[in-house]
Every structure is written in C-alpha cells, then in structure tokens.
Enzyme design. Structure first.
Site, mmCIF file in Angstrom:
data_model
loop_
_atom_site.group_PDB
_atom_site.id
_atom_site.type_symbol
_atom_site.label_atom_id
_atom_site.label_comp_id
_atom_site.label_asym_id
_atom_site.label_seq_id
_atom_site.Cartn_x
_atom_site.Cartn_y
_atom_site.Cartn_z
ATOM 1 N N CYS A 35 39.570 50.001 48.092
ATOM 2 C CA CYS A 35 40.257 51.125 48.738
ATOM 3 C C CYS A 35 39.401 52.388 48.766
ATOM 4 O O CYS A 35 38.607 52.633 47.865
ATOM 5 C CB CYS A 35 41.530 51.453 47.993
ATOM 6 S SG CYS A 35 42.604 50.059 47.726
ATOM 7 N N ARG A 62 33.092 49.694 52.011
ATOM 8 C CA ARG A 62 33.622 49.283 50.707
ATOM 9 C C ARG A 62 34.525 48.057 50.814
ATOM 10 O O ARG A 62 34.824 47.420 49.818
ATOM 11 C CB ARG A 62 34.431 50.440 50.105
ATOM 12 C CG ARG A 62 33.599 51.667 49.828
ATOM 13 C CD ARG A 62 34.500 52.837 49.503
ATOM 14 N NE ARG A 62 35.256 52.598 48.298
ATOM 15 C CZ ARG A 62 34.895 53.010 47.098
ATOM 16 N NH1 ARG A 62 33.799 53.695 46.952
ATOM 17 N NH2 ARG A 62 35.636 52.762 46.047
ATOM 18 N N TRP A 122 42.611 47.963 50.376
ATOM 19 C CA TRP A 122 42.155 46.593 50.110
ATOM 20 C C TRP A 122 43.248 45.983 49.267
ATOM 21 O O TRP A 122 43.453 46.378 48.122
ATOM 22 C CB TRP A 122 40.824 46.663 49.358
ATOM 23 C CG TRP A 122 40.117 45.373 49.152
ATOM 24 C CD1 TRP A 122 39.277 44.739 50.020
ATOM 25 C CD2 TRP A 122 40.149 44.555 47.963
ATOM 26 N NE1 TRP A 122 38.793 43.587 49.445
ATOM 27 C CE2 TRP A 122 39.305 43.450 48.188
ATOM 28 C CE3 TRP A 122 40.798 44.645 46.733
ATOM 29 C CZ2 TRP A 122 39.102 42.450 47.248
ATOM 30 C CZ3 TRP A 122 40.599 43.650 45.788
ATOM 31 C CH2 TRP A 122 39.753 42.568 46.064
ATOM 32 N N ASN A 178 44.124 54.510 44.836
ATOM 33 C CA ASN A 178 43.214 53.421 44.473
ATOM 34 C C ASN A 178 43.522 53.056 43.038
ATOM 35 O O ASN A 178 43.689 53.940 42.204
ATOM 36 C CB ASN A 178 41.754 53.870 44.527
ATOM 37 C CG ASN A 178 41.301 54.198 45.927
ATOM 38 O OD1 ASN A 178 42.043 53.998 46.886
ATOM 39 N ND2 ASN A 178 40.097 54.719 46.046
ATOM 40 N N GLY A 179 43.545 51.768 42.715
ATOM 41 C CA GLY A 179 43.817 51.348 41.341
ATOM 42 C C GLY A 179 45.066 50.489 41.287
ATOM 43 O O GLY A 179 45.565 50.044 42.330
ATOM 44 N N GLU A 216 21.266 33.933 42.823
ATOM 45 C CA GLU A 216 21.427 35.078 43.716
ATOM 46 C C GLU A 216 21.335 34.641 45.183
ATOM 47 O O GLU A 216 22.103 35.110 46.027
ATOM 48 C CB GLU A 216 20.370 36.149 43.377
ATOM 49 C CG GLU A 216 20.326 37.367 44.282
ATOM 50 C CD GLU A 216 21.627 38.170 44.354
ATOM 51 O OE1 GLU A 216 22.553 37.913 43.575
ATOM 52 O OE2 GLU A 216 21.709 39.044 45.236
ATOM 53 N N LYS A 233 24.316 35.155 47.891
ATOM 54 C CA LYS A 233 24.135 35.869 49.165
ATOM 55 C C LYS A 233 24.690 35.028 50.314
ATOM 56 O O LYS A 233 25.385 35.523 51.191
ATOM 57 C CB LYS A 233 22.653 36.162 49.456
ATOM 58 C CG LYS A 233 21.992 37.246 48.649
ATOM 59 C CD LYS A 233 22.404 38.646 49.005
ATOM 60 C CE LYS A 233 23.641 39.091 48.313
ATOM 61 N NZ LYS A 233 23.592 39.589 46.967
ATOM 62 N N GLU A 283 28.558 34.794 50.211
ATOM 63 C CA GLU A 283 29.205 36.088 50.475
ATOM 64 C C GLU A 283 29.297 36.391 51.967
ATOM 65 O O GLU A 283 30.335 36.806 52.450
ATOM 66 C CB GLU A 283 28.394 37.232 49.840
ATOM 67 C CG GLU A 283 28.635 37.445 48.377
ATOM 68 C CD GLU A 283 27.787 38.594 47.834
ATOM 69 O OE1 GLU A 283 28.319 39.407 47.091
ATOM 70 O OE2 GLU A 283 26.579 38.661 48.145
ATOM 71 N N HIS A 327 22.237 16.263 36.212
ATOM 72 C CA HIS A 327 23.469 16.151 35.427
ATOM 73 C C HIS A 327 24.707 16.398 36.286
ATOM 74 O O HIS A 327 25.748 16.769 35.764
ATOM 75 C CB HIS A 327 23.432 17.118 34.251
ATOM 76 C CG HIS A 327 22.296 16.875 33.329
ATOM 77 N ND1 HIS A 327 22.195 15.729 32.565
ATOM 78 C CD2 HIS A 327 21.175 17.585 33.077
ATOM 79 C CE1 HIS A 327 21.083 15.760 31.863
ATOM 80 N NE2 HIS A 327 20.430 16.888 32.164
ATOM 81 N N LYS A 340 32.712 46.327 48.221
ATOM 82 C CA LYS A 340 31.422 46.803 47.732
ATOM 83 C C LYS A 340 31.518 47.232 46.276
ATOM 84 O O LYS A 340 30.628 46.986 45.480
ATOM 85 C CB LYS A 340 30.970 47.984 48.602
ATOM 86 C CG LYS A 340 29.632 48.557 48.209
ATOM 87 C CD LYS A 340 28.517 47.608 48.572
ATOM 88 C CE LYS A 340 27.185 48.028 48.033
ATOM 89 N NZ LYS A 340 26.274 46.866 47.919
HETATM 90 C C1 G6P Z 1 31.017 43.419 44.054
HETATM 91 C C2 G6P Z 1 29.948 43.506 45.126
HETATM 92 C C3 G6P Z 1 28.676 42.828 44.639
HETATM 93 C C4 G6P Z 1 28.227 43.448 43.321
HETATM 94 C C5 G6P Z 1 29.339 43.407 42.277
HETATM 95 C C6 G6P Z 1 28.983 44.253 41.066
HETATM 96 O O1 G6P Z 1 31.412 42.098 43.896
HETATM 97 O O2 G6P Z 1 30.392 42.904 46.320
HETATM 98 O O3 G6P Z 1 27.653 42.981 45.596
HETATM 99 O O4 G6P Z 1 27.108 42.763 42.853
HETATM 100 O O5 G6P Z 1 30.543 43.947 42.817
HETATM 101 O O6 G6P Z 1 28.881 45.588 41.481
HETATM 102 P P1 G6P Z 1 28.090 46.718 40.740
HETATM 103 O O7 G6P Z 1 28.317 47.948 41.571
HETATM 104 O O8 G6P Z 1 28.686 46.833 39.374
HETATM 105 O O9 G6P Z 1 26.665 46.319 40.684
#
Ligand code: G6P
Length: 608
Positions: A2, A27, A74, A100-101, A481, A485, A488, A504, A603
């Site tokens: 949010c 975000r 959100w 937000n929250g 990672e 990616k 996501e 395994h 985000k």
């Molecule tokens: C969310 C984002 C990720 C990020 C993670 C941790 O899931 O979409 O891209 O890696 O949060 O965020 P931070 O701001 O703590 O690195």
C-alpha cells in the site's frame, strides 16, 4: 505494498495526489482511491484496479480541493473491490482515512463498535479505525485520532482528513513508514519519498509512535500520547531522473543496466586499492568490539536473503568467523540464541520489510549489536540499527530486485575485508578482493553486452513452464536468485538448487522438456559441476550454461552458452547473476508479463 500520499497547501491537489500515486505504483497495488475536502464537504472516489481506472472516475465525476489524501491498496483483509478500496469513511461521511499495515484486534473492535451502533460496509480491518475516530470526535482532529489509536493493536501508517476540521491532514505511524515533505507554503505526507520527490527534497521521517499535523501554515510533530517532538529536517539526495525510465522500456532493464555505476557508488570512498584499506564510517564499532564477536548472524528476506548467503560464504572464508543466515520471518519467532557477542546484520533494500525489522528488534532485545545494510536512506531499519552501511544503489523501482542485490554484495565484500583486517586475518586475500572489486564495474559492462544473445535464448524457451537453476559454491545462492527472478516476473515455476543436491530429488524431473540453467564458471567448484552437467545431458535435459569467457570445452556440453568474464571466487556472483537477471527479464517481456509490477508482489513488504 500500500502507498499513501497527502497534501495541504494553496494548490488544488487532485492531480498532485494522483501523480503521487503513480510514483508509488511500483510498490504493487490492486486498488486506488482519493479523498478531498471540497467546498461541499468530504468527497471520495475509489475503485479496484489500476490508477487509470481512478482517473477515469475522476474525469466523469470530478472533485477538487486543497486538502486531501490518496492511497494505493494491496489487499490483505478483503478482496480488491470498490468497497474495500481506501479511503474509508464513517457512516456520516465526515472522516476519511487511508491505512498501511494491519489492525490485529480489528474483529474485537468491530464487534464492539457494531454493538454501539456503527454499521460496517467493507471487509477491511481499516474500517474500524474510521468508526473509532468518529466515536472519539471532540472537535479537534489530531486529538480525536490520538484517542482512537489508543484502542488499536497492530501496525499502521495512516493519513486522515475531515470536513469537520477541514484545513488539516493528520498522519500517524506505528510500524509502517511515513515521511513529511516540506514545500514552500505546502506540506506533503507520504509512505515513500518517491511520491513527493517532484515537489520537495526536504523531509522529516516520522518514527514509530509519532504523529504529525499538517496545515497550510506548517507542520507539528508529536507522540501518539500528544507530547510535542522536535524532528530534524533531512535532505533527499535522490534525483527525480533516477525514478524515471530514461528511455528504457522498463525500470527493471534500466536498473540492470545501471549496475556498473551503482557498484561504483557502493564502494566509492570505502576502499583504497593501493593499500587494501577499507573505510566504513557508519559501523560505529571499535576494533576491540569487532574482536569480541564470536559469530555473525545475517537477517533478510527475498533477494536480500540470497545476498546474505553469499555474505556467509565470504565472511566464513575470509574472516574465519561462524556465520548464520536466517530468514527474518523465522528468526523473529524461534527463540534464537543471541547475546552481546553476536553481531547481527539486517540486510534490506527498502529498510522497511516488516519481518526484517521485527527480527532486528528481537536481536537487539537479546543484547546483540545490530548493523543495517540498506539502500533507502533514513529507512526504519537504517535508523534503528546501531550502525550500518548504505548500498547507494539509488532508487530501485522495479519490483524484482537487481541493482540492490549486486550493491549489497559489493558492500558485503567491503565489510568482509574490513572485519578481517580488524581481526588481523587474511590481509593478502583482502587486498586482492579490494583490487578486484575496483575492476568489477567494467566487467559487469561486459556481461551486459550479452543482453541480445540472452533475448534470443528467451525466444527459444519462453513457452516452458518449469526451469531448474543449478550452481555450486558462491554460485549456489546465485542459482536461487536466478530462479527467484524468473518466477517473480514471468510466472514460470523455477527452482534453484545446489548442483550436487540434484541427484537427491530434482533429477527425477529431468527430461527433454526441462531446461536447466547451470552456473558453471571457472572457479573452485568447476570440475564438480561438470559431472552434474553430464547427469543432466544423459537424461536429455536442455542446458543453458553461464560460463567463463574462453571456456570452449563447454560448447560440446551445453545447448546454449552465455559467457562472462573471470574474477575471484567471492566476487563471481556479482557477474554471474547479470545474465540471469537478463534471462528473467527477456522471458517476462516475451510472455507479455508486467515486468515492473508483477502480480501479487510488492516492492516493500511492510506487513507480516
Ligand atoms: C519483497 C520484494 C523483493 C525483496 C524482498 C525483501 O519480496 O519483492 O524484491 O527482495 O521484499 O525486501 P528488502 O527491501 O528487505 O530487501
């Protein structure tokens, strides 16, 4: 997650607020809304969907005012619908609130309010706040907000307006960031500085348990118990151009290509390649303190957690100190063994991730010294840590983290060398790392030159629905990672594995329909991973290999090869991740996905 923006000033603010919402789009959100104090009283427009839907509504049914608040939602409690979108209002339509929250005791509060005559119209937890506010009304908005919040358990960053006290925007926070923007004769409130950066660079960050009253004449900060607090005004160093696409089709691609510069900014002024010396002024740790630590715990979520894993390998190899990497969400609830000999490092791009923040607080409570590695200056984690290092990646707008990851790695290299030197260890290895780090940005440039070739590979594989990513040693976290990616942003199921673990379990999945991405660079794990590659080949798996320039031997083994330059083992992730970022990007574009704002993701995850 949010987003909030609010405005008080001389200008009609509908457009200011909607533009602010657009800056917060990155975000992640599913609904948007606005509340203005108009000549006719409080007016609200909102709906599920993109901000363009809200703009359409505002065009058909316009409202205008010089005091207002707006929100991107959100969904947490209640599906994305017009009713559940913020702002929420009370039965008599005098108060509007965006939040937000999460209000944790909302069911109990709701039952109590309903017994006292309030009628609820939404499925959200937020709606209890506005009914509480209406019940607390005493003719003064900030006092009534403070009273209402006393009943609330949980987290909030809120903005409130009312036509009964029409010249004010009230903000309050506990666990969800809020920043005040100071313009000339106008004031802003936002959950994130990007929403207000086009208007002002002078800001005041609210801390947990604080609120702010904005009027045309100024702003006043106080605690939720209404004790005045004087806050420092800070200047934002980010430029507006940094939060725009600058000719790139997507923020993610721009940010991938910004990595050479971002890396340079991450280590500039912090290393001396001549002597191998490191300078990390913000650590606030003496050499004696550093020698006393008997272990290091790294806390993070998502991509930052992958950076932490590489950090673990580096710190143990170079500093010879035991390191653990923890998912912040697990750490916070699992009664970890932590004391004043533990150095805890929270890694977070945003500096606002709720789980990482809670884990950091837990570690502090248990007596640990806590450092933050954050990108966003002034973020909560940065402010609540005993010391730390900013990554200086500049604003990262694409939800899928790219330059934040590589700058976290660069900072972890500097920190590793720094701690090792102060503990009197691995001086030669540290010096070599520092020298190699200086050359890294130009090697990243070389990796970026492969973008077109990677696009062609994406063309071949974009219809596949499963991928396996395999790596060993420093490239194992890179495999994780790379897989993250891909899932996501292209919604393809992808798993990262340590290559040797394949036998395994995942080997059962290998056939001609399973593309396997091997990160197979010329490092100490090279020979071993070749065997794993043979195992995949003999089961007809399709192989995309990230390999070291000049390694022709792999041509016979892989279906597709992506070359990257050679570097030292601890630094390899800074290079090998680049083709994986590009592969995910080109796959997502080819599949027609929303690269910068993938579905369901946020985000900055400011709820638990
Ligand atoms: C969310 C984002 C990720 C990020 C993670 C941790 O899931 O979409 O891209 O890696 O949060 O965020 P931070 O701001 O703590 O690195």
């Amino acid at each position: 997650m949010c987003g909030i923006i609010g405005y008080v000033g001389p200008r009609p603010c509908r457009e200011i607020l909607v533009d602010g919402l657009k800056r917060l789009e990155y975000r992640g959100y599913d609904s948007a809304g606005i509340a203005l104090i108009t000549d006719e009283g409080l007016a609200i427009r909102k709906d599920a969907g993109r901000i363009s839907v809200l703009e359409g509504i505002l065009e058909e049914d316009p409202i205008e005012g010089i005091v207002g608040i707006a929100h991107t939602r959100w969904a947490t409690h209640g599906i994305p619908t017009q009713r559940n979108a913020h702002p929420h209002t009370d039965g008599k339509h005098h108060f509007a609130i965006v939040h937000n929250g999460i209000i944790e005791n909302y069911s109990a509060l709701k039952a109590r309010l309903e017994r006292n005559g309030s009628r609820f119209e939404t499925d959200t937890d937020t709606e209890v706040l506005v009914h509480l506010l209406a019940k607390s009304w005493n003719g003064n908005l900030e006092e009534s907000v403070a009273t209402a919040l006393k009943a609330v358990d949980g987290t909030f960053g809120i903005a409130v307006v009312s036509d009964l006290d029409p010249g004010k925007v009230i903000g309050a926070r506990r666990g969800s960031p809020l920043v005040v923007g100071i313009g000339s004769d106008e004031y802003f409130l936002a959950s994130d500085v990007s929403a207000i950066l086009s208007h002002t660079k002078h800001v005041v960050y609210l801390d947990d348990g604080e609120m702010v009253v904005l009027t045309r004449d100024g702003y006043r900060t106080q605690t939720l118990d209404e004790v005045a607090v004087v806050k420092a005004v800070e200047e934002i160093t980010w430029e507006l151009s940094q939060i725009e696409k600058s000719g790139f089709p997507h923020f993610m691609l721009k940010e991938i290509f910004e990595q050479p510069r971002a890396l340079m900014d991450a280590f500039r002024g912090r290393i001396d390649p001549g002597t191998g010396e490191t300078r990390l002024g913000g650590l606030n740790l003496s050499a004696d303190q550093i020698k006393r630590f008997d272990r290091i715990v790294l806390l993070a979520c998502g991509t930052s957690w992958h950076a932490a894993l590489i950090g673990e390998y580096m710190l143990e190899e170079i500093c010879r100190i035991p390191v653990e990497v923890e998912y912040a969400s697990e750490f916070r609830y699992r009664k970890p063994v932590i004391d004043d000999r533990s150095l805890v490092i929270a890694i977070s791009q945003s500096g606002e991730t709720a789980d990482t923040l809670a884990a950091l607080r837990e570690a502090k409570k248990r007596g640990a010294r806590v450092l933050g590695i954050c990108n966003v200056v002034g973020s909560t984690i940065a402010r609540e840590s005993d010391g730390g290092i900013y990554t200086h990646a500049g604003p990262e707008i694409g939800v899928a983290s790219t330059k934040a990851f590589t700058t976290q790695l660069a900072v972890l290299v500097v920190l590793t060398v720094h701690l090792a030197r102060l503990r009197g260890q691995a001086i030669a290895a540290g010096n070599a790392l520092v020298r190699a780090l200086v050359g890294l940005p130009s090697l990243v440039e070389r990796c970026l030159e492969g973008s077109e070739r990677i696009r062609e590979i994406a063309e071949v594989y974009h219809k596949h629905n499963n991928f396996l990513y395999l790596g060993r040693g420093y490239n194992f976290p890179v495999a994780l990672e790379g897989a993250l990616k891909l899932k996501e942003i292209s919604y393809i199921h992808a798993e990262g594995y340590p290559a040797a673990e394949m036998k395994h379990g995942p080997i059962a999945l290998i056939d001609q329909n399973m593309p396997v991405v091997f990160i197979c660079t010329r490092d100490s794990a090279y020979e071993k991973i070749l065997h794993n590659m043979e195992e995949v080949r003999s089961r007809k798996g399709r192989i995309i290999a990230v390999a070291t320039e000049g390694d022709d031997a792999l041509e016979a083994k892989a279906d597709h090869l992506i070359y990257i330059p050679q570097t030292l083992d601890p630094l390899i992730g800074l290079l090998s991740v680049i083709p994986l970022q590009l592969l995910a990007y080109h796959m997502a574009v080819r599949r027609g996905c929303n690269v910068d704002q993938p579905r369901n993701l946020a985000k900055s995850v400011t709820v638990e």
